[in-house]
Scaffold this motif. Structure first.
Motif, PDB file in Angstrom:
ATOM      1  N   PHE A 312      -7.421 -28.656  -0.334  1.00 60.00           N
ATOM      2  CA  PHE A 312      -7.028 -29.861   0.382  1.00 60.00           C
ATOM      3  C   PHE A 312      -7.131 -29.684   1.896  1.00 60.00           C
ATOM      4  CE2 PHE A 312      -5.024 -30.480  -3.717  1.00 60.00           C
ATOM      5  CZ  PHE A 312      -5.170 -31.837  -3.949  1.00 60.00           C
ATOM      6  N   GLY A 354     -10.686 -38.002  -6.038  1.00 58.08           N
ATOM      7  CA  GLY A 354      -9.589 -37.348  -6.756  1.00 58.08           C
ATOM      8  C   GLY A 354      -9.946 -36.003  -7.365  1.00 58.08           C
ATOM      9  N   ARG A 357      -7.392 -33.181  -6.359  1.00 58.58           N
ATOM     10  CA  ARG A 357      -6.091 -33.400  -7.001  1.00 58.58           C
ATOM     11  C   ARG A 357      -6.179 -33.075  -8.501  1.00 58.58           C
ATOM     12  NH1 ARG A 357      -1.683 -35.424  -5.161  1.00 58.58           N
ATOM     13  NH2 ARG A 357      -2.768 -36.075  -3.260  1.00 58.58           N
ATOM     14  N   SER A 361      -4.078 -30.274 -10.567  1.00 60.41           N
ATOM     15  CA  SER A 361      -3.360 -30.573 -11.813  1.00 60.41           C
ATOM     16  C   SER A 361      -3.827 -29.661 -12.940  1.00 60.41           C
ATOM     17  CB  SER A 361      -3.575 -32.035 -12.204  1.00 60.41           C
ATOM     18  OG  SER A 361      -3.060 -32.909 -11.218  1.00 60.41           O
TER      19      SER A 361
END
Length: 472
Positions: A312, A354, A357, A361
Motif C-alpha cells: 500500500f 482493489g 486490499r 485479505s
C-alpha cells in the motif's frame, strides 16, 4: 561525480539498514489442550528429556531391527524426497534473500550502424561505431517499508519448516519400520503356532480315521476332526500370506531387499524401553518437529501479511550506471569518455481495482488457516500421547489376562484328553478344547504385539527417534 557516488551510497545504505516491518508482532498461540495428560504413569519430577535423549539404537536393541532402520534412513525414497525438499527450500530462500542487497552487473558492448542522409543533420550519410563498458545497478528497491525483508523472513520460515518436516519424516519412518518388523515377527510366531497345530491335528485326524474304520467312532467324529484340520490349514495359509506382505512392506520402507540379516528375536525377547515419562503437554512444542514445522509455517504467513501491507506504500527503486563510451575501441578509457546515469523511481499505488486490499485479505486468511493448522497439530499430538498412555496400562492387564486364559485352556485340553481316553467326555469336548487353545495362543501373540507397538507409538509421539548415541 563524487557527490553523486556519495548520494547513491547513502540511499542504498538507508534502504538496506533502515527498513521497517509492517508484519504483525508474532505471538505463539496458546496450546488448545489440557494442562496435563489424562494418564501420567510417572511423577512430574521424572526427567521428561529421556525421550529425546534416547537414541533409536538404544530404544530398539534387536540387531536385525537396527539394520533395517539404518537402511531405511539411508535408502527410503520418501525420506530422500523430504531431503530434496530441504534443498529446494534453501535455494528459494537464497533467491529471496538476494533481493536484500544491490545487484551489480558489468557490461561491455559495441554498436555499428549507418545513418541515412535524409535524417543526418549535415545531409550526409555515414557509418557510426560506438563502444561502451560500464558497471550498472539494476532497479534496486529501497526497502523502507519492509516488503522485501518480510518476503525474506517468510522464505526463511518456509525453509526451517521444511527442515522440521524432514525430521518428522525421519521419526515416523523409524517408527513405521519398527512396527512393520514387529508385525512380521508376530506373523512368524503365529505361523509357527499354526504349523504345529496343523501337524497335531493331522495326527489326530489319522487316529480318528483309524477308529472310524474299525467302528470305534462315528462319522461325525471323523468330520469334526477334518474340520479342525482344514481350519488349521486355512489359518496357516492366511498367516503365510500376511507374513509375506509384511516382508514386502519392510522392503519398501528400507529401500532395498536383504539377502542376509542378523538372527531375528521373538516378541518376548524384544527389549524395548517401555517406561517413558510423558512430562507436560507444553514439552511437545519443543520435542515434536511436526509442531515446530507447523509453527514455522505460521511465522511465514505472519511475515507475508507484512509484505501485503507494504504494497500500500510507495515503492522506491534505484537504477544507476557508470562507465565509458567511445567511437574508438582504443580510446575507450581516455579522458572525456566517462558516462554515468542515475534514475531513481517512485511508484505510488493510486488505483489497482482493489488488488492490494485483496492480497492483504488473502494473507490474513492464510494466516488464520495457519493458526488453525498449528492448533490442530498440537491437538493431534496431545491425542497421540494420551492414547498411548491410556492404552499402556490396559494392554499390560490384557496380556496378563490372556496369559492366564492360555494357561487355563492348556489345562482344559489336558483334562479333556484324560476324560476322552477314559470315556467320560465326548470327542466334541476334546475338539472344542483344541480349538480354544489355538485361539488363545494366537490372541496372546497379538496382545504382545499390541504392547510393543504401543511402546513404539509412545516413543514417536513424545518426539523421540532421531538421536543415535550408540553404534555397533
Amino acid at each position: 561525480m563524487l557527490k553523486l557516488r556519495k548520494s547513491v551510497f547513502l540511499l542504498l545504505a538507508a534502504g538496506v539498514l533502515s527498513a521497517c516491518s509492517l508484519a504483525p508482532k508474532y505471538e505463539r498461540p496458546a496450546a488448545p489442550v489440557a494442562a496435563t495428560f489424562p494418564a501420567e504413569p510417572l511423577p512430574a519430577s521424572a526427567s521428561s528429556a529421556v525421550t529425546v535423549e534416547t537414541g533409536w539404537r538404544e530404544f530398539f536393541q534387536d540387531p536385525r531391527l537396527q539394520v533395517l532402520v539404518e537402511s531405511a534412513l539411508t535408502n527410503n525414497r520418501d525420506l530422500r524426497i523430504a531431503a530434496l525438499r530441504i534443498e529446494e527450500a534453501r535455494a528459494q530462500y537464497n533467491i529471496t534473500s538476494a533481493d536484500l542487497l544491490p545487484n551489480l552487473n558489468a557490461s561491455a558492448g559495441g554498436s555499428r550502424g549507418r545513418t541515412a542522409a535524409a535524417t543526418s543533420p549535415l545531409g550526409v550519410s555515414g557509418v557510426t561505431t560506438v563502444y561502451q563498458v560500464g558497471l550498472n545497478l539494476a532497479a534496486f528497491e529501497l526497502d523502507f517499508f519492509g516488503r522485501v525483508r518480510s518476503l525474506n523472513e517468510a522464505a526463511l520460515s518456509q525453509y526451517l519448516a521444511t527442515e522440521e518436516a524432514q525430521r518428522a519424516a525421519q521419526i515416523s519412518l523409524v517408527a513405521e519400520v519398527a512396527k512393520a518388523y514387529l508385525a512380521e515377527r508376530a506373523f512368524a510366531e503365529q505361523q509357527e503356532l499354526a504349523q504345529r497345530t496343523l501337524n497335531s491335528r493331522e495326527s489326530g485326524y489319522k487316529l480318528a480315521q483309524q477308529r472310524f474304520e474299525v467302528g470305534a467312532s462315528s462319522a461325525l467324529d471323523l468330520r469334526q476332526n477334518e474340520v479342525l484340520v482344514q481350519t488349521a490349514r486355512a489359518s496357516l495359509a492366511t498367516l503365510v500370506r500376511q507374513r509375506a506382505q509384511a516382508q514386502n512392506a519392510l522392503t519398501l520402507l528400507t529401500g532395498r531387499p536383504f539377502a542376509e540379516l542378523p538372527p531375528a528375536r521373538s516378541l518376548s525377547e524384544q527389549n524395548i524401553v517401555a517406561e517413558l515419562p510423558a512430562g507436560l503437554p507444553s514439552d511437545l512444542l519443543v520435542r515434536r518437529p511436526d509442531i515446530r514445522a507447523s509453527e514455522q509455517q505460521l511465522m511465514a504467513s505472519n511475515a507475508n501479511i507484512g509484505a501485503a501491507r507494504a504494497a500500500f506504500f510507495p515503492r522506491i527503486s534505484l537504477t544507476a550506471g557508470i562507465g565509458s563510451t567511445s567511437t574508438e575501441l582504443g580510446n575507450l578509457f581516455e579522458a572525456g569518455t566517462r558516462t554515468w546515469s542515475f534514475v531513481p523511481q517512485l511508484i505510488l499505488p493510486i488505483f489497482d481495482a482493489g488488488r492490494n486490499r485483496a492480497n492483504l485479505s488473502l494473507a490474513e486468511v492464510r494466516n488464520n488457516i495457519a493458526v488453525a493448522n498449528y492448533e490442530k497439530t498440537i491437538q493431534t499430538a496431545f491425542r497421540e500421547v494420551s492414547d498411548a498412555l491410556v492404552a499402556r496400562g490396559a494392554i499390560d492387564e490384557q496380556i496378563d489376562a490372556q496369559r492366564r486364559v492360555l494357561e487355563a485352556q492348556a489345562d482344559r485340553l489336558k483334562l479333556a484328553e484324560l476324560r476322552y481316553q477314559n470315556g467320560v467326555a465326548s470327542s466334541l469336548d476334546l475338539l472344542d478344547a483344541q480349538r480354544e487353545l489355538f485361539s488363545a495362543e494366537q490372541s496372546l501373540v497379538q496382545a504382545r504385539l499390541l504392547r510393543l507397538t504401543n511402546a513404539v507409538d509412545l516413543y514417536r509421539s513424545l518426539g523421540g527417534g532421531l538421536n543415535e548415541k550408540t553404534r555397533p
